[in-house]
Design a protein around this motif. Structure first.
Motif, PDB file in Angstrom:
ATOM      1  N   ILE A   1       0.497  14.374   6.730  1.00 21.32           N
ATOM      2  CA  ILE A   1       1.675  14.561   5.875  1.00 21.32           C
ATOM      3  C   ILE A   1       2.913  14.162   6.659  1.00 21.32           C
ATOM      4  CG2 ILE A   1       3.053  16.209   4.557  1.00 21.32           C
ATOM      5  CD1 ILE A   1       0.544  17.811   4.051  1.00 21.32           C
ATOM      6  N   GLY A   2       3.630  13.172   6.154  1.00 19.54           N
ATOM      7  CA  GLY A   2       4.860  12.722   6.800  1.00 19.54           C
ATOM      8  C   GLY A   2       6.071  13.475   6.292  1.00 19.54           C
ATOM      9  N   ALA A   3       7.226  13.115   6.800  1.00 20.03           N
ATOM     10  CA  ALA A   3       8.477  13.769   6.407  1.00 20.03           C
ATOM     11  C   ALA A   3       8.844  13.377   4.979  1.00 20.03           C
ATOM     12  CB  ALA A   3       9.610  13.363   7.354  1.00 20.03           C
ATOM     13  N   PRO A   4       9.520  14.269   4.249  1.00 15.32           N
ATOM     14  CA  PRO A   4       9.983  13.907   2.905  1.00 15.32           C
ATOM     15  C   PRO A   4      10.871  12.666   2.949  1.00 15.32           C
ATOM     16  CG  PRO A   4      10.207  16.268   3.264  1.00 15.32           C
ATOM     17  CD  PRO A   4       9.849  15.671   4.589  1.00 15.32           C
ATOM     18  N   VAL A   5      10.865  11.924   1.862  1.00 15.30           N
ATOM     19  CA  VAL A   5      11.711  10.726   1.754  1.00 15.30           C
ATOM     20  C   VAL A   5      13.181  11.155   1.791  1.00 15.30           C
ATOM     21  CG1 VAL A   5      12.393   8.822   0.269  1.00 15.30           C
ATOM     22  CG2 VAL A   5       9.991   9.470   0.448  1.00 15.30           C
ATOM     23  N   GLY A   6      13.936  10.519   2.674  1.00 19.07           N
ATOM     24  CA  GLY A   6      15.347  10.865   2.816  1.00 19.07           C
ATOM     25  C   GLY A   6      15.633  11.736   4.017  1.00 19.07           C
ATOM     26  N   VAL A   7      14.592  12.301   4.646  1.00 13.68           N
ATOM     27  CA  VAL A   7      14.757  13.153   5.824  1.00 13.68           C
ATOM     28  C   VAL A   7      14.363  12.341   7.060  1.00 13.68           C
ATOM     29  CG1 VAL A   7      14.000  15.242   7.000  1.00 13.68           C
ATOM     30  CG2 VAL A   7      14.289  15.235   4.518  1.00 13.68           C
ATOM     31  N   PRO A   8      15.250  12.194   8.028  1.00 10.26           N
ATOM     32  CA  PRO A   8      14.897  11.437   9.232  1.00 10.26           C
ATOM     33  C   PRO A   8      13.666  12.026   9.911  1.00 10.26           C
ATOM     34  CG  PRO A   8      17.252  11.906   9.183  1.00 10.26           C
ATOM     35  CD  PRO A   8      16.629  12.719   8.080  1.00 10.26           C
ATOM     36  N   ALA A   9      12.717  11.131  10.280  1.00 17.30           N
ATOM     37  CA  ALA A   9      11.470  11.583  10.896  1.00 17.30           C
ATOM     38  C   ALA A   9      11.395  11.089  12.329  1.00 17.30           C
ATOM     39  CB  ALA A   9      10.272  11.067  10.097  1.00 17.30           C
TER      40      ALA A   9
ATOM     41  N   GLY B   1       0.809  -1.199   0.000  1.00 17.34           N
ATOM     42  CA  GLY B   1       0.000   0.000   0.000  1.00 17.34           C
ATOM     43  C   GLY B   1       0.848   1.256   0.000  1.00 17.34           C
ATOM     44  N   PRO B   2       0.214   2.444  -0.172  1.00 16.15           N
ATOM     45  CA  PRO B   2       0.968   3.705  -0.274  1.00 16.15           C
ATOM     46  C   PRO B   2       1.857   3.962   0.928  1.00 16.15           C
ATOM     47  CG  PRO B   2      -1.293   4.031  -1.001  1.00 16.15           C
ATOM     48  CD  PRO B   2      -1.227   2.658  -0.428  1.00 16.15           C
ATOM     49  N   GLU B   3       1.342   3.740   2.161  1.00 15.17           N
ATOM     50  CA  GLU B   3       2.150   4.066   3.335  1.00 15.17           C
ATOM     51  C   GLU B   3       3.364   3.143   3.461  1.00 15.17           C
ATOM     52  OE1 GLU B   3      -0.815   0.973   4.557  1.00 15.17           O
ATOM     53  OE2 GLU B   3      -0.796   2.776   3.305  1.00 15.17           O
ATOM     54  N   VAL B   4       3.210   1.866   3.047  1.00 15.90           N
ATOM     55  CA  VAL B   4       4.337   0.928   3.105  1.00 15.90           C
ATOM     56  C   VAL B   4       5.380   1.284   2.045  1.00 15.90           C
ATOM     57  CG1 VAL B   4       5.011  -1.495   2.900  1.00 15.90           C
ATOM     58  CG2 VAL B   4       2.844  -0.881   4.009  1.00 15.90           C
ATOM     59  N   ILE B   5       4.909   1.687   0.869  1.00 16.48           N
ATOM     60  CA  ILE B   5       5.844   2.076  -0.201  1.00 16.48           C
ATOM     61  C   ILE B   5       6.692   3.250   0.237  1.00 16.48           C
ATOM     62  CG2 ILE B   5       5.978   3.067  -2.514  1.00 16.48           C
ATOM     63  CD1 ILE B   5       3.593   1.353  -3.289  1.00 16.48           C
ATOM     64  N   LEU B   6       6.067   4.270   0.849  1.00 14.59           N
ATOM     65  CA  LEU B   6       6.836   5.428   1.303  1.00 14.59           C
ATOM     66  C   LEU B   6       7.823   5.020   2.394  1.00 14.59           C
ATOM     67  CD1 LEU B   6       4.112   8.235   1.440  1.00 14.59           C
ATOM     68  CD2 LEU B   6       5.790   7.768  -0.349  1.00 14.59           C
ATOM     69  N   GLU B   7       7.427   4.111   3.258  1.00 13.42           N
ATOM     70  CA  GLU B   7       8.325   3.652   4.315  1.00 13.42           C
ATOM     71  C   GLU B   7       9.550   2.950   3.709  1.00 13.42           C
ATOM     72  OE1 GLU B   7       9.510   3.377   8.221  1.00 13.42           O
ATOM     73  OE2 GLU B   7       7.635   4.282   7.522  1.00 13.42           O
ATOM     74  N   LYS B   8       9.316   2.126   2.681  1.00 16.44           N
ATOM     75  CA  LYS B   8      10.422   1.427   2.038  1.00 16.44           C
ATOM     76  C   LYS B   8      11.331   2.388   1.290  1.00 16.44           C
ATOM     77  CE  LYS B   8       8.382  -3.179   1.463  1.00 16.44           C
ATOM     78  NZ  LYS B   8       9.551  -3.907   1.968  1.00 16.44           N
ATOM     79  N   LEU B   9      10.759   3.431   0.689  1.00 22.01           N
ATOM     80  CA  LEU B   9      11.596   4.411  -0.011  1.00 22.01           C
ATOM     81  C   LEU B   9      12.559   5.096   0.949  1.00 22.01           C
ATOM     82  CD1 LEU B   9       9.109   6.190  -2.458  1.00 22.01           C
ATOM     83  CD2 LEU B   9      10.753   4.388  -2.954  1.00 22.01           C
ATOM     84  N   GLY B  10      12.142   5.245   2.199  1.00 16.91           N
ATOM     85  CA  GLY B  10      13.011   5.884   3.181  1.00 16.91           C
ATOM     86  C   GLY B  10      14.289   5.117   3.427  1.00 16.91           C
ATOM     87  N   HIS B  11      14.291   3.800   3.102  1.00 14.82           N
ATOM     88  CA  HIS B  11      15.512   3.012   3.258  1.00 14.82           C
ATOM     89  C   HIS B  11      16.441   3.156   2.063  1.00 14.82           C
ATOM     90  CE1 HIS B  11      13.708   1.251   6.792  1.00 14.82           C
ATOM     91  NE2 HIS B  11      12.711   0.729   6.093  1.00 14.82           N
ATOM     92  N   LEU B  12      15.928   3.660   0.936  1.00 17.14           N
ATOM     93  CA  LEU B  12      16.751   3.823  -0.264  1.00 17.14           C
ATOM     94  C   LEU B  12      17.498   5.139  -0.282  1.00 17.14           C
ATOM     95  CD1 LEU B  12      14.334   2.551  -3.065  1.00 17.14           C
ATOM     96  CD2 LEU B  12      16.192   1.309  -1.975  1.00 17.14           C
ATOM     97  N   LEU B  13      16.915   6.181   0.287  1.00 20.71           N
ATOM     98  CA  LEU B  13      17.445   7.537   0.140  1.00 20.71           C
ATOM     99  C   LEU B  13      17.736   8.138   1.510  1.00 20.71           C
ATOM    100  CD1 LEU B  13      18.010   9.812  -1.932  1.00 20.71           C
ATOM    101  CD2 LEU B  13      15.649  10.575  -1.586  1.00 20.71           C
ATOM    102  N   ARG B  14      18.918   8.746   1.640  1.00 20.92           N
ATOM    103  CA  ARG B  14      19.315   9.441   2.862  1.00 20.92           C
ATOM    104  C   ARG B  14      19.933  10.783   2.478  1.00 20.92           C
ATOM    105  NH1 ARG B  14      16.483   6.532   5.117  1.00 20.92           N
ATOM    106  NH2 ARG B  14      16.824   5.178   6.922  1.00 20.92           N
ATOM    107  N   LEU B  15      19.379  11.845   3.042  1.00 23.08           N
ATOM    108  CA  LEU B  15      19.852  13.179   2.703  1.00 23.08           C
ATOM    109  C   LEU B  15      21.322  13.348   3.033  1.00 23.08           C
ATOM    110  CD1 LEU B  15      19.370  16.105   1.808  1.00 23.08           C
ATOM    111  CD2 LEU B  15      18.573  16.605   4.138  1.00 23.08           C
ATOM    112  N   GLU B  16      21.752  12.883   4.206  1.00 26.64           N
ATOM    113  CA  GLU B  16      23.146  13.077   4.613  1.00 26.64           C
ATOM    114  C   GLU B  16      24.102  12.249   3.761  1.00 26.64           C
ATOM    115  OE1 GLU B  16      21.344   9.764   7.081  1.00 26.64           O
ATOM    116  OE2 GLU B  16      20.780  11.783   6.416  1.00 26.64           O
ATOM    117  N   ARG B  17      23.619  11.180   3.135  1.00 25.85           N
ATOM    118  CA  ARG B  17      24.474  10.322   2.311  1.00 25.85           C
ATOM    119  C   ARG B  17      24.394  10.688   0.825  1.00 25.85           C
ATOM    120  NH1 ARG B  17      22.159   4.676   2.251  1.00 25.85           N
ATOM    121  NH2 ARG B  17      20.797   5.714   0.750  1.00 25.85           N
ATOM    122  N   ASP B  18      23.177  10.920   0.334  1.00 25.77           N
ATOM    123  CA  ASP B  18      22.987  11.135  -1.096  1.00 25.77           C
ATOM    124  C   ASP B  18      22.916  12.604  -1.489  1.00 25.77           C
ATOM    125  OD1 ASP B  18      22.662   8.283  -1.593  1.00 25.77           O
ATOM    126  OD2 ASP B  18      20.763   8.494  -0.541  1.00 25.77           O
TER     127      ASP B  18
END
Length: 540
Positions: free
Chosen positions: A452-460, A392-409
């Protein structure tokens, strides 16, 4: 007396003649000196102009060379993300990489490797067997380990192989990544007699070397057999993964044209008639200047067309067409905010997940350029993989958070993800820092109220993402978009959203017509940011 007067006349005439001669010689001397000075100045100017033009043309050729490299990098980055998400599924890898090695493709071989514990294992390959497998196991493992630890594409130097080959390897930026995608391109047997089909740089002899030296064993391609290039020449470096390409260029003829080549001798030839010569010279110089400006304008236009590959690349990362779903009307628009090589990070996608359901995605990666486009491609293909898995949408966004990190990418992304059911007329949506969807019912518009959750890549702080479901009547249109549609410099966000709400309330017969009218009306307020807008309308 008469004889005396005649002598005086003769003497006077002799003096006048001498003065005339002296004046004539002085004028001739001044004319010759002026002509000589102009000839030397023209010769010096020609030499400087030729040097400047070869440097400029070399930089242009280097920029065009560099602009053609990101396609392989994006393909490798996308394929390795798919491999990570599918646990090295060979069928998925073959489907994705087959176009790269097909006839007319840019590579002769593409392969997937698993790198664990300092060892490399070939999982699958498409096309020819990789020439890399002929190298010692230790060198192969060392190279692929370097690729796994590098943020850029790692280039493999196989120029000594038979045939000469270049390799490119890329891995996922995730720390736990264990797969490396590798592609090879075979070089022509006659690397020093490359026949060019294009005319953009037909006035240059070119040689391209791997690295920073002009060694014959580092040659990739050249347009002339006599190397190294000597005489008037210029060099430029172009980024090439974790190394560089050295471009050496030499003019085949006078870049400034034949007139500048003969101008010094032309000035010397017409120097005896100084005044006429100056007038002719001035006329020719003015005409030549106009001609040079025209050539510069043509060069700028051609250069701009070559640089437009960036926009073509941007379009290639968006869906070619939207799927047909019974009971739903779908439409989308994308408008680039600025011209040039910079690629934006806005995208949209529609992924079929069932006979009556689709997944809508609209996102915006921070920044511009190849880095933002690479992140965008990675997120897009990852979302497709997650959607196919049934998340579902909320799970997809959660998984995207593991792909992207602001401090790394160095990038983050706002993403809105929603499941649409045409039969139940439901809309289940989750947002990662993205603007809320706009609902258009009749002539009225309203924004959905959703968490509204935190942007993908931003620690929440405080957990993951929440989804919310809505049910709508037939005929209701729902719009999802990026902030380039409504945000304006010097204006608060609420003012832009209100302007969008009022604009969307104006009636249009079709959904595509509504989106087109919104883009035109909102563009009147002025924007330089990319805009992506996706619309869905329930027909029954």
């Amino acid at each position: 007396m008469g004889s005396r007067g005649g002598e005086d006349d003769m003497g006077g005439g002799s003096v006048a003649g001498r003065r005339t001669a002296a004046t004539t010689l002085a004028v001739l001397a001044v004319g010759l000196l002026a002509t000589g000075a102009l000839a030397v100045a023209a010769l010096t100017a020609r030499e400087r102009n030729e040097d400047r033009l070869i440097r400029q043309r070399t930089r242009e050729a280097s920029a065009v060379l560099a602009s053609n490299l990101p396609t392989v990098e994006l393909t490798l980055a996308s394929s390795v993300e798919v491999a990570e998400e599918t646990n090295g599924d060979t069928a998925s890898f073959r489907r994705l990489m087959q176009p790269l090695v097909a006839e007319g493709g840019s590579s002769s071989s593409a392969s997937l490797w698993e790198v664990t514990g300092g060892r490399a294992r070939l999982v699958v390959f498409v096309g020819d067997r990789p020439a890399l497998t002929s190298e010692p196991d230790g060198e192969v493992a060392s190279y692929l380990d370097r690729a796994a630890r590098s943020s850029a594409v790692a280039v493999a130097d196989l120029l000594d192989a038979e045939p000469a080959t270049l390799g490119y390897a890329s891995s996922s930026p995730r720390r736990e990544s264990r797969y490396v995608t590798y592609a090879e391109a075979r070089l022509e047997e006659t690397r020093s007699s490359y026949e060019r089909e294009d005319e953009a740089f037909a006035d240059l002899d070119l040689a391209v070397y791997l690295g920073e030296s002009e060694r014959s064993d580092r040659l990739i391609v050249a347009t002339m057999p006599d190397l190294p290039i000597t005489g008037r020449r210029a060099t430029a470096s172009a980024p090439f993964g974790d190394t560089t390409l050295l471009l050496v260029a030499s003019p085949r003829d006078d870049l400034g044209g034949e007139l500048l080549a003969v101008l010094p001798w032309l000035i010397a030839a017409v120097g005896a008639v100084v005044s006429i010569g100056y007038a002719v010279l001035a006329l020719r110089l003015l005409r030549r200047r106009s001609h040079a400006e025209h050539l510069a304008s043509d060069n700028a236009r051609l250069y701009g067309e070559q640089r437009s590959v960036a926009q073509t690349l941007q379009r290639s990362l968006l869906p070619e067409r939207l799927p047909a779903v019974p009971g739903l009307e779908l439409a989308a628009r994308y408008e680039a905010g600025v011209e040039g090589l910079d690629i934006g990070g806005d995208w949209y996608d529609v992924v079929p997940t069932g006979e009556t359901t689709v997944l809508l995605v609209v996102g915006d990666v921070s920044g511009r350029g190849l880095g933002a486009a690479t992140v965008m491609a990675s997120l897009r293909y990852a979302i497709r993989a997650y959607a196919i898995e049934g998340h579902g949408p909320e799970v997809i966004l959660e998984k995207l958070g593991h792909l992207l990190r602001l401090e790394r990418d160095g990038h983050f992304a706002t993403v809105l993800c929603a499941t649409v059911d045409s039969e139940a007329r439901t809309f289940t949506v989750a947002s990662a820092g993205h603007p809320p969807p706009l609902v258009v019912e009749g002539d009225a518009g309203r924004f959905l109220d959703l968490p509204i959750g935190a942007p993908v890549g931003v620690p929440a702080e405080g957990g993951g993402y929440l989804s919310r479901s809505f049910t709508f009547d037939a005929g209701t249109a729902l719009l999802v978009f990026t902030d380039g549609l409504f945000e304006r410099r010097g204006e608060v966000v609420d003012a832009g959203l209100e302007r969008l709400r009022q604009t969307a309330g104006r009636h249009e017969d079709s959904l595509d017509g509504l989106l087109g009218a919104i883009v035109v009306r909102m563009a009147a307020a002025g924007t330089r940011d990319d805009t992506a807008i996706l619309g869905v309308r329930w027909l029954s």
